[in-house]
Design an enzyme around this catalytic site. Structure first.
Site, PDB file in Angstrom:
ATOM      1  N   HIS A  51       0.830  -1.211   0.000  1.00  0.00           N
ATOM      2  CA  HIS A  51       0.000   0.000   0.000  1.00  0.00           C
ATOM      3  C   HIS A  51       0.870   1.269   0.000  1.00  0.00           C
ATOM      4  O   HIS A  51       0.503   2.290   0.568  1.00  0.00           O
ATOM      5  CB  HIS A  51      -1.000  -0.012   1.166  1.00  0.00           C
ATOM      6  CG  HIS A  51      -2.070  -1.054   0.974  1.00  0.00           C
ATOM      7  ND1 HIS A  51      -3.181  -0.840   0.205  1.00  0.00           N
ATOM      8  CD2 HIS A  51      -2.156  -2.330   1.409  1.00  0.00           C
ATOM      9  CE1 HIS A  51      -3.924  -1.949   0.194  1.00  0.00           C
ATOM     10  NE2 HIS A  51      -3.322  -2.868   0.906  1.00  0.00           N
ATOM     11  N   SER A 143      -2.966 -11.944 -11.273  1.00  0.00           N
ATOM     12  CA  SER A 143      -3.283 -12.638 -12.527  1.00  0.00           C
ATOM     13  C   SER A 143      -3.806 -11.637 -13.562  1.00  0.00           C
ATOM     14  O   SER A 143      -3.549 -11.805 -14.763  1.00  0.00           O
ATOM     15  CB  SER A 143      -4.311 -13.742 -12.283  1.00  0.00           C
ATOM     16  OG  SER A 143      -5.454 -13.223 -11.662  1.00  0.00           O
ATOM     17  N   SER A 144      -4.498 -10.586 -13.132  1.00  0.00           N
ATOM     18  CA  SER A 144      -5.000  -9.637 -14.138  1.00  0.00           C
ATOM     19  C   SER A 144      -3.870  -8.819 -14.747  1.00  0.00           C
ATOM     20  O   SER A 144      -3.856  -8.580 -15.957  1.00  0.00           O
ATOM     21  CB  SER A 144      -6.089  -8.709 -13.606  1.00  0.00           C
ATOM     22  OG  SER A 144      -6.152  -8.697 -12.238  1.00  0.00           O
ATOM     23  N   GLU A 176      -6.306  -0.941 -16.549  1.00  0.00           N
ATOM     24  CA  GLU A 176      -6.982  -1.456 -15.349  1.00  0.00           C
ATOM     25  C   GLU A 176      -7.751  -0.339 -14.624  1.00  0.00           C
ATOM     26  O   GLU A 176      -8.879  -0.514 -14.207  1.00  0.00           O
ATOM     27  CB  GLU A 176      -5.932  -2.089 -14.423  1.00  0.00           C
ATOM     28  CG  GLU A 176      -6.508  -2.610 -13.138  1.00  0.00           C
ATOM     29  CD  GLU A 176      -6.351  -4.112 -12.946  1.00  0.00           C
ATOM     30  OE1 GLU A 176      -5.615  -4.749 -13.708  1.00  0.00           O
ATOM     31  OE2 GLU A 176      -7.001  -4.630 -12.022  1.00  0.00           O
ATOM     32  N   ASP A 188       1.985  -3.914  -9.853  1.00  0.00           N
ATOM     33  CA  ASP A 188       1.769  -5.252 -10.423  1.00  0.00           C
ATOM     34  C   ASP A 188       2.167  -5.307 -11.896  1.00  0.00           C
ATOM     35  O   ASP A 188       2.834  -6.236 -12.350  1.00  0.00           O
ATOM     36  CB  ASP A 188       0.298  -5.667 -10.266  1.00  0.00           C
ATOM     37  CG  ASP A 188      -0.186  -5.548  -8.832  1.00  0.00           C
ATOM     38  OD1 ASP A 188       0.658  -5.444  -7.920  1.00  0.00           O
ATOM     39  OD2 ASP A 188      -1.419  -5.547  -8.610  1.00  0.00           O
ATOM     40  N   TYR A 238     -10.049  -0.949  -0.473  1.00  0.00           N
ATOM     41  CA  TYR A 238      -8.866  -0.392  -1.144  1.00  0.00           C
ATOM     42  C   TYR A 238      -9.104   1.085  -1.444  1.00  0.00           C
ATOM     43  O   TYR A 238      -8.258   1.940  -1.171  1.00  0.00           O
ATOM     44  CB  TYR A 238      -8.626  -1.178  -2.437  1.00  0.00           C
ATOM     45  CG  TYR A 238      -7.320  -0.899  -3.128  1.00  0.00           C
ATOM     46  CD1 TYR A 238      -6.166  -1.586  -2.776  1.00  0.00           C
ATOM     47  CD2 TYR A 238      -7.240   0.032  -4.155  1.00  0.00           C
ATOM     48  CE1 TYR A 238      -4.962  -1.353  -3.423  1.00  0.00           C
ATOM     49  CE2 TYR A 238      -6.040   0.277  -4.813  1.00  0.00           C
ATOM     50  CZ  TYR A 238      -4.908  -0.424  -4.443  1.00  0.00           C
ATOM     51  OH  TYR A 238      -3.725  -0.183  -5.090  1.00  0.00           O
TER      52      TYR A 238
HETATM   53  C1  GLA Z   1      -2.881  -4.394  -5.166  1.00  0.00           C
HETATM   54  C2  GLA Z   1      -2.685  -3.290  -6.186  1.00  0.00           C
HETATM   55  C3  GLA Z   1      -1.255  -2.747  -6.122  1.00  0.00           C
HETATM   56  C4  GLA Z   1      -0.875  -2.370  -4.693  1.00  0.00           C
HETATM   57  C5  GLA Z   1      -1.210  -3.494  -3.725  1.00  0.00           C
HETATM   58  C6  GLA Z   1      -0.990  -3.106  -2.290  1.00  0.00           C
HETATM   59  O1  GLA Z   1      -2.092  -5.504  -5.497  1.00  0.00           O
HETATM   60  O2  GLA Z   1      -2.956  -3.777  -7.472  1.00  0.00           O
HETATM   61  O3  GLA Z   1      -1.133  -1.658  -6.995  1.00  0.00           O
HETATM   62  O4  GLA Z   1      -1.501  -1.171  -4.321  1.00  0.00           O
HETATM   63  O5  GLA Z   1      -2.550  -3.930  -3.865  1.00  0.00           O
HETATM   64  O6  GLA Z   1       0.363  -2.902  -2.032  1.00  0.00           O
END
Ligand code: GLA
Length: 406
Positions: A51, A143-144, A176, A188, A238
């Site tokens: 985060h 996975s996405s 995304e 990611d 989130y």
């Molecule tokens: C998800 C989001 C990332 C990041 C994490 C938390 O995986 O896709 O961008 O914010 O949560 O670290």
């Protein structure tokens, strides 16, 4: 991710299946003159820095040996034809009109990447592709992102698009955020594109400067354990966390006008202003400021080969995510507790957004067997919540980011 799959099926077997399917479906298509290309893009595990990405901070993920593979070819028209081997589903569309409501839902990620390319002025033509993936879904292993990056990689290869790795990652994040509608950070997609075998990647999520940090040796292994708990709350929570962080920035800026993201808040500033921040904003800010420091400390510890210290930092990160950021869950806490009870486990924490999904543990090689033999059975025995699948653990290898397969 079944236990029997601890060694993921060899890539070339999966690739052979994809080629066979591709020829069955598209063999005689009008595109027979265009070359067929294969690409792959991995999922990821985040070692530390949770985060922090959307706060402009630091993350330290590694690409894992679970990936999406796509085999595809250009078409002479504007059609998009897709087939998922795993779902045994086809999807069709027109490359000129990417569709947010397309079915099946997995095809929206492909449309999203086409859309994001078009936003940047690229004009990919029609294409046909078959795909398969073995990144566990809904488990917080991205996975996405793997599907987005694989799509971008395929389109780059088919249409010769001039795109650097970081540009591709940013474009997939945009797909995304603005097409699929999930407000994630850059981590990611970046690691799925830019990972390198045997390393973790230190990324400054503001400047997008990065460097690979070698994972010193094989005597310590990265073990991922899946709680098999569906991350129901994850999307709404989130967004709430993001808003709380923005509120933190807004408040601190009154006193420190140079602060534009939580990344800019130093431990000294936090000490000065913490008591002026309302709860839960204070807790959220405290997590982010300390987590950024922990990432840098973990990198230093890795570079000194000090796994013990890395483990301690992972444990501190988990405590902070549980108590201050409040994104852990009873399932994640139990998995971490069980992991830490195995002698030779140096550290363990939740990884990814939280509320379910996976933990990551640093395990001395000689303790891996005991980890696999005890943690999961004990977790199953003590889980009082509903499981959405089989909890399981596997030893992962830090893999390369997306590549064209020759
Ligand atoms: C998800 C989001 C990332 C990041 C994490 C938390 O995986 O896709 O961008 O914010 O949560 O670290």
């Amino acid at each position: 991710m079944s236990q029997a799959e601890t060694n993921p099926p060899v890539r070339h077997e999966r690739l052979t299946c994809l080629y066979e399917e591709f020829h069955r479906r598209f063999g005689d298509a009008p595109a027979a003159d265009f070359p067929i290309r294969a690409v792959r893009a991995p999922g990821r595990v985040n070692l530390i820095g949770e985060h922090t990405d959307y706060n402009g901070g630091f993350v330290l993920p590694a690409a894992i040996d679970r990936e999406v593979i796509m085999v595809g070819r250009r078409r002479p028209d504007h059609e998009v034809r897709l087939y998922s081997l795993d779902y045994q589903e086809e999807a069709a569309g027109d490359v000129r009109t990417p569709d947010r409501t397309a079915h099946p839902t997995w095809s929206r990620y492909v449309h999203g990447v086409v859309w994001a390319l078009q936003q940047r002025g690229f004009k990919p033509g029609g294409f046909e592709a078959v795909l398969t993936g073995n990144v566990p879904q809904g488990a917080g292993l991205s996975s996405s992102a793997a599907l987005e990056v694989a799509t971008a990689m395929l389109l780059q290869t088919l249409f010769d698009l001039p795109l650097s790795g970081p540009e591709m990652a940013a474009l997939c994040q945009e797909a995304e955020n603005r097409f699929v509608g999930v407000n994630c950070g850059i981590m990611d997609q970046f690691i799925s594109r830019m990972g390198r075998q045997g390393t973790a990647l230190l990324l400054d999520c503001r400047s997008l400067e990065y460097r690979w940090v070698p994972l010193p040796d094989e005597r310590v292994r990265i073990v991922i354990a899946n709680t098999a708990v569906v991350r129901g709350l994850v999307a709404s929570a989130y967004n709430v966390r993001r808003a709380e962080c923005e509120e933190g920035v807004r408040l601190i800026r009154q006193w420190e006008p140079t602060v534009s993201q939580l990344r800019d808040v130093t431990p000294e500033m936090l000490e000065k202003y913490a008591s002026h921040l309302p709860e839960p904003v204070r807790r959220r800010v405290t997590h982010v400021v300390a987590e950024n420091q922990r990432v840098l400390e973990t990198v230093a510890a890795l570079e000194e080969g000090d796994w013990q210290r890395c483990g301690e930092l992972l444990v501190a990160s988990h405590a902070s995510l549980r108590d201050l950021y409040e994104v852990s869950s009873p399932a994640l806490d139990l998995m971490v507790e069980l992991a830490l009870s195995v002698p030779g486990v140096l550290g363990s924490r939740m990884t990814g957004a939280g509320f379910g999904g996976c933990t990551v543990s640093l395990v001395r090689e000689e303790a891996v067997e005991q980890f696999l033999a005890t943690v999961i059975p004990e977790y199953r025995r003590r889980a009082t919540w509903q499981l959405a699948g089989e909890p399981e653990a596997y030893v992962c290898r830090a893999a390369d980011g997306a590549t064209v397969i020759s």
